[in-house]
Design a protein around this motif. Structure first.
Motif, PDB file in Angstrom:
ATOM      1  N   ILE A  80       0.858  -1.181   0.000  1.00 30.01           N
ATOM      2  CA  ILE A  80       0.000   0.000   0.000  1.00 30.01           C
ATOM      3  C   ILE A  80       0.895   1.232   0.000  1.00 30.01           C
ATOM      4  O   ILE A  80       1.839   1.322   0.795  1.00 30.01           O
ATOM      5  N   ARG A  81       0.613   2.130  -0.934  1.00 30.59           N
ATOM      6  CA  ARG A  81       1.383   3.371  -1.036  1.00 30.59           C
ATOM      7  C   ARG A  81       0.445   4.525  -1.338  1.00 30.59           C
ATOM      8  O   ARG A  81      -0.684   4.310  -1.785  1.00 30.59           O
ATOM      9  N   PRO A  82       0.900   5.745  -1.125  1.00 32.26           N
ATOM     10  CA  PRO A  82       0.074   6.895  -1.481  1.00 32.26           C
ATOM     11  C   PRO A  82      -0.254   6.879  -2.965  1.00 32.26           C
ATOM     12  O   PRO A  82       0.523   6.375  -3.778  1.00 32.26           O
ATOM     13  N   GLY A 139       0.369  16.454  -2.590  1.00 31.16           N
ATOM     14  CA  GLY A 139       0.124  16.385  -1.162  1.00 31.16           C
ATOM     15  C   GLY A 139      -1.146  17.072  -0.693  1.00 31.16           C
ATOM     16  O   GLY A 139      -1.552  16.912   0.459  1.00 31.16           O
ATOM     17  N   SER A 140      -1.769  17.803  -1.580  1.00 31.05           N
ATOM     18  CA  SER A 140      -2.978  18.519  -1.164  1.00 31.05           C
ATOM     19  C   SER A 140      -4.216  17.641  -1.218  1.00 31.05           C
ATOM     20  O   SER A 140      -5.268  18.004  -0.685  1.00 31.05           O
ATOM     21  N   VAL A 141      -4.104  16.515  -1.869  1.00 25.44           N
ATOM     22  CA  VAL A 141      -5.267  15.636  -2.036  1.00 25.44           C
ATOM     23  C   VAL A 141      -5.471  14.805  -0.774  1.00 25.44           C
ATOM     24  O   VAL A 141      -4.563  14.109  -0.329  1.00 25.44           O
ATOM     25  N   VAL A 142      -6.639  14.901  -0.203  1.00 26.21           N
ATOM     26  CA  VAL A 142      -6.940  14.116   0.989  1.00 26.21           C
ATOM     27  C   VAL A 142      -8.309  13.459   0.870  1.00 26.21           C
ATOM     28  O   VAL A 142      -9.162  13.920   0.116  1.00 26.21           O
ATOM     29  N   PRO A 169      -7.064   6.655  14.532  1.00 21.27           N
ATOM     30  CA  PRO A 169      -6.710   5.813  15.673  1.00 21.27           C
ATOM     31  C   PRO A 169      -7.812   5.760  16.733  1.00 21.27           C
ATOM     32  O   PRO A 169      -7.946   4.756  17.442  1.00 21.27           O
ATOM     33  N   ASP A 170      -8.601   6.838  16.824  1.00 22.26           N
ATOM     34  CA  ASP A 170      -9.652   6.872  17.827  1.00 22.26           C
ATOM     35  C   ASP A 170     -11.000   6.385  17.293  1.00 22.26           C
ATOM     36  O   ASP A 170     -12.014   6.495  17.971  1.00 22.26           O
ATOM     37  N   GLY A 171     -10.989   5.904  16.065  1.00 24.68           N
ATOM     38  CA  GLY A 171     -12.231   5.401  15.493  1.00 24.68           C
ATOM     39  C   GLY A 171     -13.010   6.435  14.708  1.00 24.68           C
ATOM     40  O   GLY A 171     -13.953   6.094  13.999  1.00 24.68           O
ATOM     41  N   GLY A 172     -12.634   7.695  14.862  1.00 29.60           N
ATOM     42  CA  GLY A 172     -13.305   8.751  14.108  1.00 29.60           C
ATOM     43  C   GLY A 172     -12.689   8.914  12.741  1.00 29.60           C
ATOM     44  O   GLY A 172     -11.719   8.232  12.394  1.00 29.60           O
ATOM     45  N   LEU A 173     -13.244   9.822  11.954  1.00 31.83           N
ATOM     46  CA  LEU A 173     -12.718  10.046  10.615  1.00 31.83           C
ATOM     47  C   LEU A 173     -11.554  11.032  10.653  1.00 31.83           C
ATOM     48  O   LEU A 173     -11.592  12.031  11.364  1.00 31.83           O
ATOM     49  N   ILE A 174     -10.535  10.745   9.895  1.00 33.98           N
ATOM     50  CA  ILE A 174      -9.406  11.657   9.724  1.00 33.98           C
ATOM     51  C   ILE A 174      -9.176  11.862   8.227  1.00 33.98           C
ATOM     52  O   ILE A 174      -9.684  11.110   7.401  1.00 33.98           O
ATOM     53  N   LYS A 175      -8.403  12.898   7.908  1.00 34.11           N
ATOM     54  CA  LYS A 175      -8.061  13.137   6.508  1.00 34.11           C
ATOM     55  C   LYS A 175      -6.662  12.612   6.232  1.00 34.11           C
ATOM     56  O   LYS A 175      -5.719  12.944   6.962  1.00 34.11           O
ATOM     57  N   VAL A 176      -6.551  11.809   5.190  1.00 35.13           N
ATOM     58  CA  VAL A 176      -5.238  11.255   4.831  1.00 35.13           C
ATOM     59  C   VAL A 176      -5.055  11.289   3.317  1.00 35.13           C
ATOM     60  O   VAL A 176      -6.011  11.460   2.566  1.00 35.13           O
TER      61      VAL A 176
END
Length: 226
Positions: free
Chosen positions: A180-182, A187-190, A196-203
């Motif tokens: 798995i790779r980006p 870098g602006s695309v998320v 980690p806490d189960g909530g949604l994050i931007k990656v």
DNA sequence: TCCTGATCATTA
DNA sequence: TAATGATCAGGA
């Protein structure tokens, strides 16, 4: 030389058409297709893939499905060196990072895409001008039971980490065959992912890629069979 | 030298 | 933004 650009009706027809490209220079294929040929691939990374899709009648589009859905075949160009070794990893598909309920190996996009692949080796040597590089000999591959197991194990390990909110700690070193790779324009695309806490994050979006060692084995297995 | 992380073009 | 087609290029 004139090529039919319609969609092939059978796998045999698709294979014949791909085989007819063997030995042909990119310069000639591009000229016949009236497609401008870039100096190099730095700003046109998908150029060869698009050119060959044109000759084989693949549907242009951005749908997450096989290139030839009615034939159940996926087309992959594979840049190789003079010894026939892969020069690049092979992109398979985007990795799902959310809504993982019900997602399993048997229904996964990775399995679907890799069930039957028309590999088209191409000369990927950067020291050769793009115009002078040629197409190699196409072959159709279906993963062996052993290869499927390796892919499934890798896929499940990756998906477990994603489900546990560890997507950001996944390294390209992980996985035997599948990494798995980006996968993004920059870098602006998320996109959304489980944190980690189960909530949604931007990656950064991620993609599944076949490692070079795996595609090298595929090529070797075909070479040995000849 | 090789591989990982970054990046490029295009379409919908 | 998200999917397709991938290769680039610096750091390990």
């Amino acid at each position: 030389m004139t090529m039919a650009l319609s969609r092939p009706d059978t796998i045999d027809e698709l294979f014949e058409r791909a085989s007819a490209l063997a030995g042909q220079r990119f310069a000639d294929l591009a000229a016949n297709a009236r497609l401008p040929i870039p100096k190099d691939l730095r700003r046109d990374k998908g150029w060869v893939g698009m050119l060959l899709e044109h000759y084989l009648g693949a549907t242009a589009g951005s749908k997450p499905i096989q290139d030839f859905p009615e034939l159940g075949v996926e087309l992959k160009t594979l840049p190789v060196d003079a010894a026939g070794k892969p020069l690049e990893t092979t992109f398979v598909c985007v990795a799902p990072l959310t809504q993982l309920d019900g997602v399993n190996w048997n229904t996964s996009n990775v399995r679907n895409k890799l069930q039957c692949v028309l590999w088209l080796p191409i000369d990927g040597r950067r020291e050769i001008p793009l115009a002078d590089r040629v197409v190699g000999s196409a072959f159709i591959w279906q993963p062996s039971a052993e290869q499927q197991l390796v892919l499934q194990n890798d896929w499940e390990e990756h998906m477990d980490r994603i489900a546990l909110g560890q997507v950001e700690s996944i390294s390209a070193r992980q996985g035997t065959a599948l990494q798995i790779r980006p996968k993004a324009a920059d870098g602006s695309v998320v996109t959304d992912a489980i944190g980690p806490d189960g909530g949604l994050i931007k990656v950064r979006p991620r993609g599944f890629y076949l490692k070079k060692s795996f595609t090298e084995q595929i090529i070797q297995q075909v070479f040995n069979a000849i």
